[in-house]
Design an enzyme around this catalytic site. Structure first.
Site, PDB file in Angstrom:
ATOM      1  CE  LYS A   1      -1.307  -2.548 -10.526  1.00 45.48           C
ATOM      2  NZ  LYS A   1      -2.034  -1.589 -11.351  1.00 45.48           N
TER       3      LYS A   1
ATOM      4  CG  ASN B   1       1.843  -3.395  -7.897  1.00 49.25           C
ATOM      5  OD1 ASN B   1       1.484  -4.374  -7.243  1.00 49.25           O
ATOM      6  ND2 ASN B   1       1.187  -2.242  -7.870  1.00 49.25           N
TER       7      ASN B   1
ATOM      8  CB  SER C   1       0.025   1.696 -19.779  1.00 56.33           C
ATOM      9  OG  SER C   1      -1.302   1.518 -19.282  1.00 56.33           O
TER      10      SER C   1
ATOM     11  N   GLY D   1      -3.228   0.632 -16.050  1.00 56.03           N
ATOM     12  CA  GLY D   1      -4.077  -0.453 -16.538  1.00 56.03           C
ATOM     13  C   GLY D   1      -4.968  -0.053 -17.692  1.00 56.03           C
TER      14      GLY D   1
ATOM     15  CD  GLU E   1       2.244   3.328 -10.257  1.00 52.54           C
ATOM     16  OE1 GLU E   1       2.818   2.453 -10.906  1.00 52.54           O
ATOM     17  OE2 GLU E   1       1.326   3.083  -9.451  1.00 52.54           O
TER      18      GLU E   1
ATOM     19  CD  GLU F   1      -4.364  -0.516  -8.779  1.00 49.54           C
ATOM     20  OE1 GLU F   1      -3.811  -1.422  -8.135  1.00 49.54           O
ATOM     21  OE2 GLU F   1      -4.165  -0.314  -9.998  1.00 49.54           O
TER      22      GLU F   1
ATOM     23  CG  HIS G   1      -0.700   1.364  -6.311  1.00 46.50           C
ATOM     24  ND1 HIS G   1      -1.913   1.379  -6.955  1.00 46.50           N
ATOM     25  CD2 HIS G   1       0.234   1.092  -7.258  1.00 46.50           C
ATOM     26  CE1 HIS G   1      -1.714   1.121  -8.241  1.00 46.50           C
ATOM     27  NE2 HIS G   1      -0.429   0.937  -8.452  1.00 46.50           N
TER      28      HIS G   1
HETATM   29  P1  13P Z   1      -0.021  -1.151 -15.303  1.00 46.46           P
HETATM   30  O1  13P Z   1       1.417  -1.335 -15.730  1.00 46.46           O
HETATM   31  O2  13P Z   1      -0.814  -2.414 -15.409  1.00 46.46           O
HETATM   32  O3  13P Z   1      -0.646   0.021 -15.985  1.00 46.46           O
HETATM   33  O4  13P Z   1       0.008  -0.808 -13.744  1.00 46.46           O
HETATM   34  C1  13P Z   1       0.842   0.183 -13.286  1.00 46.46           C
HETATM   35  C2  13P Z   1       0.839   0.160 -11.814  1.00 46.46           C
HETATM   36  O5  13P Z   1      -0.144   0.494 -11.177  1.00 46.46           O
HETATM   37  C3  13P Z   1       2.052  -0.308 -11.127  1.00 46.46           C
HETATM   38  O6  13P Z   1       1.977  -0.061  -9.767  1.00 46.46           O
END
Ligand code: 13P
Length: 259
Positions: free
Chosen positions: A11, A9, A216, A176, A170, A100, A98
């Site tokens: 982003k 992903n 992560s 992150g 997640e 976010e 997601h």
């Molecule tokens: P990170 O691997 O940067 O923690 O992000 C995970 C994520 O949100 C994947 O969709």
């Protein structure tokens, strides 16, 4: 046997040039390796980079995914992107719900459920994300939060559809932050999701359901996470932007799958 699915992903990162380079780096690093069904790889760049990534991975087994979509085919929805559009640009997958999107764009389970139905109507594999916040984990309500999210996001889907979809667990506090769930914490939630799928759809469907872990995931923790019985790959954020890290995570899944 369920396949492992490792999805990147990206982003809100890359531009046309860097996206092409990143996709080509991953493509080249995978050449001659993992071209089997045991590990599937999907790249999810931002919308404007879908075309260039599609071209970079053309003729390979790598899948193309979007990070979101709107649950209508077309119409007066300025700024939105539809499932038919994603299909026409070559997408096979779409990430839905997601954290976010839930956090910054107020997306709720019922809306995510609508999108999941729309994805299936257009032959896209939905990657539906669920996960608890830190406050929820600390309050001891993780299992009920996940239970509600899964039930509501899957509402009305058939067993046949659930066998084809992907759920990504997640934990919001792990995204992150560099703070990964321990393999045991991940396994506990993954097992609960699979048990719920069994209750709703039966054992055969639950066994076929791919449940990714995200939050992560890095080369140094991927193998331990993928070792867990109910962890079927990963949804990778930061590490998917670095070809060597993403390739190392794919290699960890391949090793675990014995391919
Ligand atoms: P990170 O691997 O940067 O923690 O992000 C995970 C994520 O949100 C994947 O969709």
């Amino acid at each position: 046997m369920r396949p492992y699915v490792v999805a990147g992903n990206w982003k809100l990162n890359t531009d046309v040039k860097s996206a092409a380079e990143l996709a080509m780096g991953i493509r080249d690093g995978m050449q001659g390796r993992h071209r089997d069904d045991a590990v599937r790889v999907v790249l999810c760049p931002p919308y404007p980079m879908l075309g260039v990534v599609r071209d970079a991975i053309a003729g390979t087994v790598i899948g193309l995914g979007a990070q979101n979509m709107y649950p209508e085919d077309s119409g007066a929805y300025t700024g939105e992107v539809s499932a038919p559009m994603l299909r026409s640009v070559g997408c096979t997958h779409v990430i839905l719900g997601h954290s976010e999107r839930r956090q910054y764009f107020n997306e709720r389970d019922a809306f995510i459920n609508k999108k999941a139905h729309q994805a299936f109507a257009h032959d896209l594999v939905p990657i539906v994300c669920v996960g608890e916040t830190l406050e929820q984990r600390e309050a001891g309500v993780t299992s009920s939060v996940i239970d509600i999210q899964v039930r509501q996001c899957l509402a009305g889907l058939t067993a046949e559809q659930v066998r084809r979809m992907i759920i990504a667990y997640e934990p919001v506090w792990a995204i992150g932050t560099g703070r990964t769930a321990t393999p045991g914490q991940a396994q506990e939630v993954h097992a609960a999701i699979r048990a719920l799928a069994a209750e709703l759809y039966g054992d055969e469907t639950a066994d076929a359901l791919v449940i990714q872990y995200g939050g992560s995931v890095k080369p140094d923790n991927a193998a331990d996470l993928f070792m867990q019985e109910d962890v079927d790959g990963g949804l990778i954020g930061g590490a998917s932007l670095k070809p060597d890290q993403f390739l190392a995570i794919i290699a960890a899944a391949a090793e675990r799958s014995g391919s």
